[in-house]
Write a protein that holds these residues in place. Structure first.
Motif, short mmCIF file in Angstrom:
data_model
loop_
_atom_site.label_atom_id
_atom_site.label_comp_id
_atom_site.label_asym_id
_atom_site.label_seq_id
_atom_site.Cartn_x
_atom_site.Cartn_y
_atom_site.Cartn_z
N PHE A 230 2.59 12.49 2.03
CA PHE A 230 2.15 13.71 1.37
C PHE A 230 3.01 14.00 0.14
CE2 PHE A 230 2.00 18.28 0.66
CZ PHE A 230 0.64 18.53 0.68
N PHE A 231 4.32 13.84 0.29
CA PHE A 231 5.21 14.08 -0.85
C PHE A 231 5.06 13.00 -1.92
CE2 PHE A 231 7.50 17.01 2.02
CZ PHE A 231 7.57 18.11 1.16
N LEU A 232 4.66 11.80 -1.54
CA LEU A 232 4.36 10.78 -2.54
C LEU A 232 3.22 11.26 -3.44
CD1 LEU A 232 4.52 7.86 -3.73
CD2 LEU A 232 2.86 7.20 -1.96
N GLU A 233 2.22 11.89 -2.86
CA GLU A 233 1.11 12.41 -3.66
C GLU A 233 1.59 13.47 -4.64
OE1 GLU A 233 -2.66 13.32 -1.90
OE2 GLU A 233 -2.15 12.23 -0.06
N ILE A 234 2.50 14.31 -4.20
CA ILE A 234 3.02 15.37 -5.07
C ILE A 234 3.85 14.77 -6.21
CG2 ILE A 234 4.55 17.36 -5.19
CD1 ILE A 234 3.68 18.04 -2.34
N GLN A 235 4.68 13.76 -5.89
CA GLN A 235 5.54 13.17 -6.91
C GLN A 235 4.75 12.27 -7.86
OE1 GLN A 235 8.62 14.34 -7.13
NE2 GLN A 235 8.09 15.54 -5.32
N GLY A 236 3.71 11.61 -7.36
CA GLY A 236 2.86 10.78 -8.21
C GLY A 236 3.25 9.33 -8.30
N SER A 237 4.42 8.96 -7.84
CA SER A 237 4.84 7.55 -7.86
C SER A 237 5.94 7.34 -6.84
CB SER A 237 5.34 7.14 -9.26
OG SER A 237 6.50 7.88 -9.61
N GLY A 238 6.11 6.09 -6.44
CA GLY A 238 7.14 5.81 -5.46
C GLY A 238 7.35 4.33 -5.23
N VAL A 239 8.38 4.04 -4.45
CA VAL A 239 8.71 2.68 -4.05
C VAL A 239 8.49 2.58 -2.54
CG1 VAL A 239 10.50 0.92 -3.87
CG2 VAL A 239 10.41 2.39 -5.88
N ILE A 240 7.67 1.64 -2.11
CA ILE A 240 7.47 1.39 -0.68
C ILE A 240 8.30 0.18 -0.29
CG2 ILE A 240 5.81 0.94 1.15
CD1 ILE A 240 3.65 2.13 -0.65
N ASN A 241 9.27 0.38 0.58
CA ASN A 241 10.08 -0.71 1.09
C ASN A 241 9.29 -1.39 2.22
OD1 ASN A 241 12.65 -0.19 -0.41
ND2 ASN A 241 12.46 1.77 0.66
N MET A 242 8.80 -2.60 1.93
CA MET A 242 7.91 -3.27 2.87
C MET A 242 8.70 -3.90 4.01
SD MET A 242 5.08 -2.47 1.51
CE MET A 242 3.83 -3.51 2.29
N ASP A 243 8.00 -4.07 5.13
CA ASP A 243 8.63 -4.60 6.34
C ASP A 243 9.21 -5.99 6.16
OD1 ASP A 243 7.82 -5.83 9.48
OD2 ASP A 243 9.05 -4.03 9.24
N ASP A 244 8.67 -6.77 5.19
CA ASP A 244 9.17 -8.13 4.96
C ASP A 244 10.35 -8.18 3.99
OD1 ASP A 244 7.99 -7.58 2.54
OD2 ASP A 244 6.50 -9.19 2.65
N GLY A 245 10.85 -7.02 3.56
CA GLY A 245 11.99 -6.96 2.65
C GLY A 245 11.62 -6.81 1.18
N SER A 246 10.36 -6.92 0.85
CA SER A 246 9.93 -6.77 -0.54
C SER A 246 9.71 -5.29 -0.87
CB SER A 246 8.63 -7.55 -0.79
OG SER A 246 7.57 -7.01 -0.01
N GLU A 247 9.52 -5.02 -2.15
CA GLU A 247 9.23 -3.67 -2.61
C GLU A 247 7.87 -3.62 -3.28
OE1 GLU A 247 13.63 -1.74 -3.66
OE2 GLU A 247 12.28 -2.35 -5.28
N MET A 248 7.16 -2.53 -3.06
CA MET A 248 5.90 -2.29 -3.75
C MET A 248 6.02 -0.96 -4.50
SD MET A 248 2.03 -1.63 -2.26
CE MET A 248 1.80 -3.32 -1.68
N ARG A 249 5.79 -1.01 -5.80
CA ARG A 249 5.78 0.22 -6.59
C ARG A 249 4.34 0.71 -6.72
NH1 ARG A 249 11.04 -0.61 -9.09
NH2 ARG A 249 11.82 1.53 -9.32
N VAL A 250 4.13 1.98 -6.42
CA VAL A 250 2.79 2.55 -6.53
C VAL A 250 2.85 3.74 -7.48
CG1 VAL A 250 2.01 1.76 -4.27
CG2 VAL A 250 3.15 3.98 -4.47
#
Length: 414
Positions: A230-250
């Motif tokens: 929910f707070f990701l929606e408010i901020q508009g962007s974020g970094v998701i730390n994936m379970d395999d150790g990689s990062e996804m920027r949205v």
């Protein structure tokens, strides 16, 4: 351009010359008067007048250089005929470019506050926001790049989808329809029904956690915390730390077209929090302590955000990366896009037990590179605080008074 991050003077001069060269064919950097009417969002102030600031900067200039170059990148994509409003006055694209380039040059030798202030007084027109009260009062809040934990597939732990644009969501440019006007809007967002009617898109209370939209869109990832999402929606962007150790920027892609409503306001109305204690941290605590009412509170905000994956950091509304502590968000139609600005407000001076216990004043040069659904009027500014715990702490507590100024090079300066 990213090579300029090492503060190479020759590199920055090269960039500046490129941008000046792009605009040598543009007419003289003249000033045009816009239409007169109600009090404008910006009014010009001269040295010695009440409201003229002292130009001090509380940070080194590395981040400012980065932000200036990003604004120049935006201007390089604009048509030569583009003009920019400073209240009732309008300036050419070339003037905006020269305003950024001149400041870029001026900060190369880390000038003292006195030297930089003299340079600004001599070379720039200064405009002050009329603010919330018509007298310059501005409320500053903060936003940050959110951090989440996710997986590419749904599991018992990762149950909440980060959604991209649904295939049945349509955007209508109403300006293309002769005689059709909706006050304050150019676009409408909706969906087409089976009876071939366009109706508003689903509100949050119609789709719950978003799982009911999975037949219309593919999730970018699944995350483990509904409050974080929910707070990701408010901020508009974020970094998701994936379970395999990689990062996804949205990053924000679009929304469902419904107006943003503050859940903090809802919790105050319900008597769950007081106005004085509301912050992102206090709202988060309440949501985590009251999971049975979480969706009820979420549903108070009918707006939903859909995301896209990005390779770079947070991108502002003008499609340039925003710079921590150097990029601000304002209401888009009121202030000059990617313009040079100066702010005075307060920042945390002491933090204890996860709470900001005191604040101290500061001044800083920033660039107007973003907007936000909750940022309305000449008296609201959102400062991008960056990524990490300190950035989240500052953004979550920031509700500070201050002033906002915009700078533009005098047409007579060569």
């Amino acid at each position: 351009m990213m090579g300029c991050r090492n503060r190479s003077v020759s590199c920055l001069k090269f960039v500046a010359l490129i941008f000046l060269g792009l605009f040598v064919s543009v007419g003289c950097a003249g000033l045009k008067k816009g239409p007169k009417g109600a009090q404008p969002p910006l009014v010009q102030v001269a040295p010695g007048e009440e409201g003229y600031p002292v130009f001090t900067d509380d940070m080194d200039f590395q981040g400012l250089e980065d932000a200036l170059v990003q604004s120049l990148a935006y201007y390089s994509r604009m048509p030569e005929s583009r003009t920019f409003a400073f209240g009732e006055d309008r300036y050419s694209l070339r003037t905006m470019v020269r305003s950024a380039v001149a400041l870029l040059y001026a900060i190369q030798d880390d000038p003292s506050p006195e030297t930089l202030s003299r340079f600004i007084r001599k070379n720039y027109h200064v405009y002050r926001s009329t603010g919330q009260d018509g007298e310059g009062a501005v409320l500053f809040t903060g936003y940050y790049e959110a951090e989440l934990f996710g997986h590419t597939e749904r599991t018992d732990r990762y149950r909440y989808p980060v959604l991209t644009r649904p295939d049945d969501l349509v955007t209508i440019d109403i300006s293309t329809f002769p005689g059709v006007k909706v006050e304050g809007k150019r676009h409408l967002i909706g969906r087409v029904t089976t009876s071939r009617k366009v109706v508003p898109y689903y509100a949050r209370n119609e789709v719950g956690d978003g799982s009911t939209l999975l037949d219309r869109t593919e999730p970018l990832a699944w995350v483990d915390n509904a409050v974080d999402l929910f707070f990701l929606e408010i901020q508009g962007s974020g970094v998701i730390n994936m379970d395999d150790g990689s990062e996804m920027r949205v990053h924000y892609q679009t929304k469902n077209g419904h107006p943003y409503r503050s859940i903090g306001r809802y919790l105050i109305r319900e008597g769950e929090l007081t106005k004085e204690e509301v912050s992102m941290q206090s709202i988060r605590r309440w949501l985590e302590e009251n999971p049975d009412r979480r969706q009820e509170v979420f549903n108070y905000n009918p707006s939903m955000v859909f995301f896209k994956e990005e390779t770079k950091g947070p991108i502002g509304c003008y499609n340039v990366p925003v710079t921590p502590q150097r990029s601000i968000a304002t209401q888009k139609r009121l202030f000059p896009a990617c313009g040079v600005a100066f702010i005075t407000t307060e920042k945390p001076s002491e933090i204890r037990g996860g709470e900001v216990t005191s604040w101290k004043p500061f001044g800083r040069f920033v660039m107007n590179q973003d907007t936000g659904g909750a940022i309305k009027g000449p008296g609201r500014v959102d400062l991008f605080t960056g990524h990490g715990d300190e950035a989240e702490m500052t953004a979550g507590h920031m509700k500070q008074p201050g002033e906002l100024y915009f700078l533009v090079l005098k047409p007579s300066v060569r």
